[in-house]
Design a protein around this motif. Sequence first.
Motif, short mmCIF file in Angstrom:
data_model
loop_
_atom_site.label_atom_id
_atom_site.label_comp_id
_atom_site.label_asym_id
_atom_site.label_seq_id
_atom_site.Cartn_x
_atom_site.Cartn_y
_atom_site.Cartn_z
N ILE A 1 -11.32 -0.72 -2.71
CA ILE A 1 -11.32 0.74 -3.10
C ILE A 1 -11.53 1.79 -3.21
CG2 ILE A 1 -11.68 2.13 -5.14
CD1 ILE A 1 -10.82 -0.93 -6.70
N SER B 1 -4.89 0.40 -5.16
CA SER B 1 -5.11 -0.63 -3.96
C SER B 1 -6.24 -1.93 -4.62
CB SER B 1 -5.75 0.03 -2.56
OG SER B 1 -7.27 0.24 -3.21
N VAL C 1 -10.24 2.42 8.11
CA VAL C 1 -10.71 0.94 6.88
C VAL C 1 -10.84 0.04 8.42
CG1 VAL C 1 -9.84 -0.88 6.20
CG2 VAL C 1 -8.54 1.00 6.15
N ILE D 1 1.00 -1.22 -0.18
CA ILE D 1 0.11 0.20 0.03
C ILE D 1 1.43 1.06 -0.25
CG2 ILE D 1 -1.85 1.18 1.43
CD1 ILE D 1 -3.54 -0.80 -0.16
N PHE E 1 -10.57 2.35 1.00
CA PHE E 1 -8.71 3.27 0.85
C PHE E 1 -9.72 4.95 0.29
CE2 PHE E 1 -6.97 -1.19 1.65
CZ PHE E 1 -6.19 -0.69 2.61
N PHE E 2 -10.58 4.89 -0.65
CA PHE E 2 -10.79 6.22 -0.82
C PHE E 2 -11.24 7.25 0.26
CE2 PHE E 2 -14.16 8.59 -2.43
CZ PHE E 2 -13.67 10.01 -2.81
N TRP F 1 -3.69 6.04 -5.59
CA TRP F 1 -3.40 5.15 -5.46
C TRP F 1 -4.34 4.20 -4.64
CZ3 TRP F 1 -4.33 2.82 -0.20
CH2 TRP F 1 -4.99 4.26 0.63
N TRP F 2 -5.29 4.83 -4.63
CA TRP F 2 -6.37 4.06 -3.92
C TRP F 2 -7.27 3.56 -5.41
CZ3 TRP F 2 -11.49 5.98 -6.84
CH2 TRP F 2 -11.37 6.63 -7.04
N ASP G 1 -7.74 7.78 1.85
CA ASP G 1 -7.39 9.01 1.58
C ASP G 1 -8.03 10.72 1.89
OD1 ASP G 1 -4.61 10.06 -0.68
OD2 ASP G 1 -7.17 10.63 -1.30
#
Length: 398
Positions: free
Chosen positions: A269, A149, A305, A134, A272-273, A145-146, A276
């Motif tokens: 996704i 992921s 998360v 990650i 992690f979005f 990046w997300w 972020d």
Amino acid sequence: MTAFNPEAATGTYIDGLGADALAKAADYTIGNHWLLLWGLLVSALVTWIIVRTGLLDRLAGKLSARGFVVRTWIICAVFFLISTILTLPWTLYTDHFRQHAYDLSSQPLGDFLMQGGISLIMSAIFGGLFFLGIYALIRKTGRRWWVWSGGLAAATILALLLLGPVLIEPLFNEYKPLPDGEVKTALVAMAEEAGISEDRIFVYDGSRQSENFTANVSGIGGSARIAISDVALTSASLDEVKAVTGHEIGHYVLGHVWRYAIIFPLLAIALFFLADRLYLRFAKLFGSDAEIGDPRGLPVLIFIVSLFSLLVQPITNALTRSGEREADAYSLETAQLPDALASALVKTAEYRYARPHPVQEMIFYTHPSVEKRVCNAMEWKAANMARTKSAAETQSTP
């Protein structure tokens, strides 16, 4: 002759548990729901402790001369070690002492701690590697990046599915081929009819951890298998074992594992979005000065998360309930043992309350309620009584 009434038959099955057993199951199940909230608070406390004590900050300072890969992996691995140790009292309560209090486990404390130690080592190694990936994505792809992921999550899930039955599960339980006898003969016949090799069906010592009546499907490709707990073999009739195995064969044949291998990376996704977009706010709340791409901020990232994973649980639970309904339907159509499936399901009601409120079921249940599943079996029985009667008469004919 009185017509068969599915609702009345369902009531007979569920009420047969007795008021005390139903009350105990309700208390255990509702307690589990509250534990989700309390567990999140424990996670917040652990995050706060790790951040405020500066444990990872000091470690990062000592590793400043190391390369990105080594430095990042060590920090991530140490975080998993520290967080697991800090949450050990909570884990002991929820996963050991509480299970014993409800007569759902007889596992000795020493064995529980030994297996927990194995899990700790694995989470440190593999959790550290995953988050190394990650942070590498954050470093290489920047603000997007997300998106990437999901690919890392998919690769990780596929690796775990492939290696789980071969390398991971044997660390916790002993898996053996079914012993010769009527159970093996019956299950091998069911497997062959579904196109599954008999060497894909195993029995494992599930009683080591739990008294739950259960079976499962794991793995993909050459590692895929159906595993039946020895609890099922010692506390169930042959027909019940066949009905439950039919359910697991349904998962296997219908390819449910691939459904999850697609859905969960997409969910990663999304999670992690959100992480972020919200990381800086949570970092400030916990008192961390680490940027999102700095492994010192892993406690905050993990908490975010975890928080949103809990919030989307109704969605993931709805997906798994759908798969469980399909597997039940497969068992009914192939094994054609509605009463055996119903009686086997009732044995799971001690750890999953049979009559939850619809909202409770929608939010928290990974399986349809036992009452609904038994009712579905009884409705299938009512709709197919003529067929099952004909089959029984044919089998009894010399």
